[in-house]
Design an enzyme around this catalytic site. Structure first.
Site, PDB file in Angstrom:
ATOM      1  N   GLU A  16     -61.080  29.305 -90.255  1.00  0.00           N
ATOM      2  CA  GLU A  16     -61.344  30.431 -89.593  1.00  0.00           C
ATOM      3  C   GLU A  16     -62.849  30.898 -89.668  1.00  0.00           C
ATOM      4  OE1 GLU A  16     -58.426  30.364 -90.749  1.00  0.00           O
ATOM      5  OE2 GLU A  16     -57.016  30.876 -89.359  1.00  0.00           O
ATOM      6  N   LYS A  45     -49.139  41.858 -82.065  1.00  0.00           N
ATOM      7  CA  LYS A  45     -48.450  40.667 -81.029  1.00  0.00           C
ATOM      8  C   LYS A  45     -47.589  41.207 -79.864  1.00  0.00           C
ATOM      9  CE  LYS A  45     -45.985  36.546 -80.887  1.00  0.00           C
ATOM     10  NZ  LYS A  45     -45.239  35.277 -81.384  1.00  0.00           N
ATOM     11  N   MET A  62     -80.647  26.144-106.680  1.00  0.00           N
ATOM     12  CA  MET A  62     -81.218  27.523-106.961  1.00  0.00           C
ATOM     13  C   MET A  62     -80.838  28.233-108.235  1.00  0.00           C
ATOM     14  SD  MET A  62     -83.749  29.401-105.658  1.00  0.00           S
ATOM     15  CE  MET A  62     -84.155  29.494-104.005  1.00  0.00           C
ATOM     16  N   PHE A 101     -44.484  39.577 -92.412  1.00  0.00           N
ATOM     17  CA  PHE A 101     -45.081  38.217 -92.759  1.00  0.00           C
ATOM     18  C   PHE A 101     -46.487  38.056 -91.987  1.00  0.00           C
ATOM     19  CE2 PHE A 101     -45.523  33.712 -91.083  1.00  0.00           C
ATOM     20  CZ  PHE A 101     -45.741  33.156 -92.383  1.00  0.00           C
ATOM     21  N   GLN A 102     -47.611  37.533 -92.785  1.00  0.00           N
ATOM     22  CA  GLN A 102     -48.988  37.508 -92.181  1.00  0.00           C
ATOM     23  C   GLN A 102     -49.392  38.769 -91.826  1.00  0.00           C
ATOM     24  OE1 GLN A 102     -49.237  33.887 -89.694  1.00  0.00           O
ATOM     25  NE2 GLN A 102     -49.518  32.520 -91.478  1.00  0.00           N
TER      26      GLN A 102
END
Lengths: 594, 163
Positions: free
Chosen positions: A50, A162, A479, A112-113
């Site tokens: 993502e 949802k 760096m 969940f999630q």
């Protein structure tokens, strides 16, 4: 006709003219993915992570000037997106990120999630929404695009549960912008202030124009050019401003700041009037404000975001407004009143600057067979005629790219300037190539940065995105090592990579062309071959084995002033340091500074 | 320097946390915060007491204005204003203290709102420093509990904060 929430989202994005959506499916966005499949209104690019989806959407926005769009699922999908969102926020990139959320009855139950996406992203978005009423869905998406693209642009998150994607409602997409009473960005500058600014600039003996990413975001490159030409003043740009003014132009002094050029940094420090346009005096640019202001100077600051003005330095003439409008108005006043800096003063000023410039601070020795990273960038610029789109990650390679590739136009340089996100390079190149398929796109990266999103080689293969990855591989987090060398007595704590993958085989495993280049004499031919492969539709992964200990100079260390640079060796040998300290002893009188 | 900011904001869930988050993210402190819906149900009004020098207050004001849901921000200190805070204070009140506390309450224009044979609960409104002064006069030893609302402020005279 009734549509589902998911269909409304797809139709709304279509109505916004969205061409690409970058995303990754999951439980909470299944309805939306089903609608994407069925309605087939735009192209969806499935990334492998993502974070990369959001970076690619960001790059699409930076390249095209349109709003980028990403779509991710709830919970881990949303948290993976946060780095991408914060990156876009730091650089003011217009972007809409749609995140799935668990159904409204489950919100707050640690389902969940489930994660509080609005809460997590709040500090790193321009605005965010949680849509709990399907009737609000289309207007909210409209508002999200409006807010993302107007004023000081930025990312907007729309979190959609949802069940809202499953509910049904009548769809009509607002044709006109929605009036938001609490959001009315100022775009027209105050005329009185603009007149004052023009007069102040015209009175300068040592003027400088300092521009930033706002020039590019505000499409004000032409106005900047006109103003600089009209006034005869020198200009310098930030890392984010690269390409805002043609790099090969005599009036451009190069990038300024921590790794800015000798001439740009000294000119900024010694200027008596600074006109800042679309730039915010970031710590990477002026280091410490007190040192920057040691030399008395007047500051004019143009920015569309009032909170950027006088945040780090005091400002004498603040102008809130769109840089394009304000510069155009300034040009008008200059012309009418012939209000430009005095020619004689300018000639003196330019003489001083040319003297600094003649020190050639970016010179490097490319005579050995060990590849100098600068050499690769320089050769790349040559064979691409300074016109390729360059993305970069974060580290030494980023600064070499910024210093040695002469950018000639806006939106040619894509980089995480604000947040400094390692891992943006490859997804940026993907997004850029999709937005501008006719352009050659190169990702200049390091062996550390590329491994932060290397899985996107798979996405590039799936969608046949022919870009070139130029890895300046010195086997170090360069760096960080440079800082350890300079400030931590060479203690190389965790910066050495002793188990790098075989990048050639890795590229081949993903279906691409891999190359390893180990000698200076091979660089040019390899780059040309890569460009050829590219144009035939292949992605090329180039692993340049470079000088391990090359550092980026000039460098303004922590807490130092712009005139206290650590210089490259060739300048030190010619007593450059004393030259830096001699700034009061020049052919102008610092006491007469207004 | 102590400053009182008055903020008109959309009456929406999450709007207040944006304001509070702004302060914490930028390491500014909120000394007190009071908020309630206004006569227009779509608007809330917050009174934020904070402190800082001119630059800090200017940044706070600008950053607040930058929030999409913030409609207006006014620094009340820029002209004359009225400030009130409500405090409920429970005192240990026995023996001769009982009369003393009643007299004190009267001086501070407070009211006794609850009594037991060993306590008084007193309600006092006024500017924050007046409430501080009451507590000081009473003395720590006698204070069982205090609860304060934080300041609410409004400009004097014709000066109003409206959209």
């Amino acid at each position: 006709m009734q549509l589902s929430g998911a269909q409304i989202i797809v139709q709304s994005l279509k109505a916004e003219g969205v061409e690409y959506v970058f995303g990754y499916p999951g439980g909470a966005v299944l309805e939306i993915y089903d609608a994407i499949y069925q309605l087939n209104k735009f192209k969806h690019i499935l990334t492998r992570h993502e974070q990369a989806a959001v970076h690619a959407a960001d790059a699409y926005a930076r390249t095209s000037g349109k709003v980028g769009v990403a779509l991710v699922t709830s919970g881990p999908g949303a948290t993976n997106a946060v780095t991408g969102i914060a990156t876009a926020y730091s650089d003011s990139i217009p972007m809409v990120v749609i995140t799935g959320q668990v159904g409204t009855p489950s919100i707050g139950t640690d389902a969940f999630q489930e994660v509080d996406t609005v809460g997590i992203t709040r500090p790193c978005v321009k605005h965010n929404f949680l849509v709990t009423d399907i009737n609000e869905l289309a207007p909210t998406i409209k508002k999200a695009f409006q807010i993302a693209a107007s004023g000081r642009p930025g990312p907007v998150v729309v979190d959609v549960p949802k069940d809202v994607t499953q509910a049904m409602a009548k769809f009509s997409y607002p044709q006109e912008d929605i009036f938001i009473r609490s959001y009315q960005p100022v775009v027209q500058g105050h005329t009185g202030q603009i007149k004052k600014a023009v007069q102040m600039f015209a009175s300068a003996k040592r003027p400088i124009v300092y521009f930033g990413g706002g020039i590019i975001l505000g499409n004000a490159s032409q106005e900047l050019m006109d103003f600089v030409r009209l006034t005869g003043a020198p200009c310098t740009g930030t890392l984010m401003g690269l390409g805002g003014f043609p790099s090969d132009d005599r009036q451009y002094l190069g990038m300024l700041g921590m790794h800015g050029t000798y001439e740009a940094n000294l000119a900024m420090q010694e200027a008596d009037v600074v006109l800042a346009v679309g730039a915010r005096f970031d710590d990477r640019v002026v280091s410490v404000p007190s040192k920057f202001l040691e030399k008395p100077k007047k500051i004019i600051h143009i920015d569309v975001d009032p909170s950027s003005i006088a945040k780090r330095v005091r400002v004498d003439v603040p102008i809130v407004g769109d840089v394009k409008n304000v510069l155009a108005e300034m040009i008008g006043f200059c012309g009418k009143q012939n209000a430009v800096p005095n020619r004689d003063h300018l000639d003196k000023w330019w003489k001083t600057i040319e003297n600094w410039r003649s020190r050639n601070c970016l010179w490097f020795d490319d005579s050995s067979e060990t590849i100098k990273p600068q050499y690769v960038v320089k050769k790349l610029a040559e064979i691409t005629n300074n016109s390729a789109i360059i993305t970069s990650d974060v580290g030494q390679h980023q600064m070499f790219a910024a210093q040695y590739y002469p950018f000639t136009r806006p939106r040619q340089w894509l980089n995480s300037g604000g947040l400094g996100t390692m891992g943006v390079g490859l997804p940026y190149a993907m997004g850029a190539k999709l937005a501008a398929p006719e352009q050659d796109v190169f990702c200049i990266t390091g062996e550390g940065s590329i491994q932060m999103n290397i899985q996107e080689l798979s996405t590039c293969f799936q969608y046949k995105i022919p870009i070139t990855v130029v890895t300046l591989n010195n086997g170090y987090l360069g760096m960080v090592r440079q800082w350890q060398e300079l400030y931590y007595s060479n203690r190389e704590s965790e910066t050495y990579f002793d188990s790098l993958p075989d990048f050639v085989k890795l590229a081949e495993a993903y279906g691409h062309v891999g190359m390893r280049i180990e000698k200076t004499s091979e660089v040019e031919a390899a780059l040309r071959a890569a460009l050829q492969h590219n144009r035939e539709g292949r992605l090329v992964f180039m692993d340049f084995i470079t000088d391990k200990k090359q550092n980026v100079f000039p460098m303004v260390g922590n807490g130092k002033g712009l005139d206290e640079m650590v210089l490259p060796v060739h300048m030190r040998e010619t007593k450059a340091d004393s030259d830096v300290n001699d700034v009061t002893d020049r052919n102008y009188d610092t006491r007469s500074v207004p | 320097m102590r400053r009182i900011l008055s903020v008109l904001i959309e009456n929406k869930s999450g709007a207040m946390s944006r304001v509070v988050g702004l302060f914490s993210a930028r390491d500014y402190n909120i000394d007190s915060l009071s908020v309630a819906v206004t006569e227009d149900k779509t608007l809330s009004r917050m009174t934020i007491v904070t402190h800082g020098d001119e630059t800090v207050i200017e940044q706070i004001t600008k950053q607040l204005n930058k929030l999409i849901e913030v409609i207006k921000v006014v620094d009340l200190n820029e002209s004359r204003f009225v400030e009130r805070e409500l405090m409920l204070v429970k005192l240990r009140a026995a023996g001769k203290d009982r009369d003393e506390f009643l007299r004190l309450a009267e001086i501070y224009r407070g009211r006794v709102v609850d009594v037991t044979d060993r306590t008084y609960t007193i309600e006092i409104t006024g500017a924050t420093d007046k409430l501080d002064s009451f507590l000081e006069t009473v003395g720590q030893a006698q204070i069982l509990e205090t609860v304060r609302t934080g300041a609410a402020g409004i400009g004097r005279g014709e000066r109003i904060l409206k959209i």
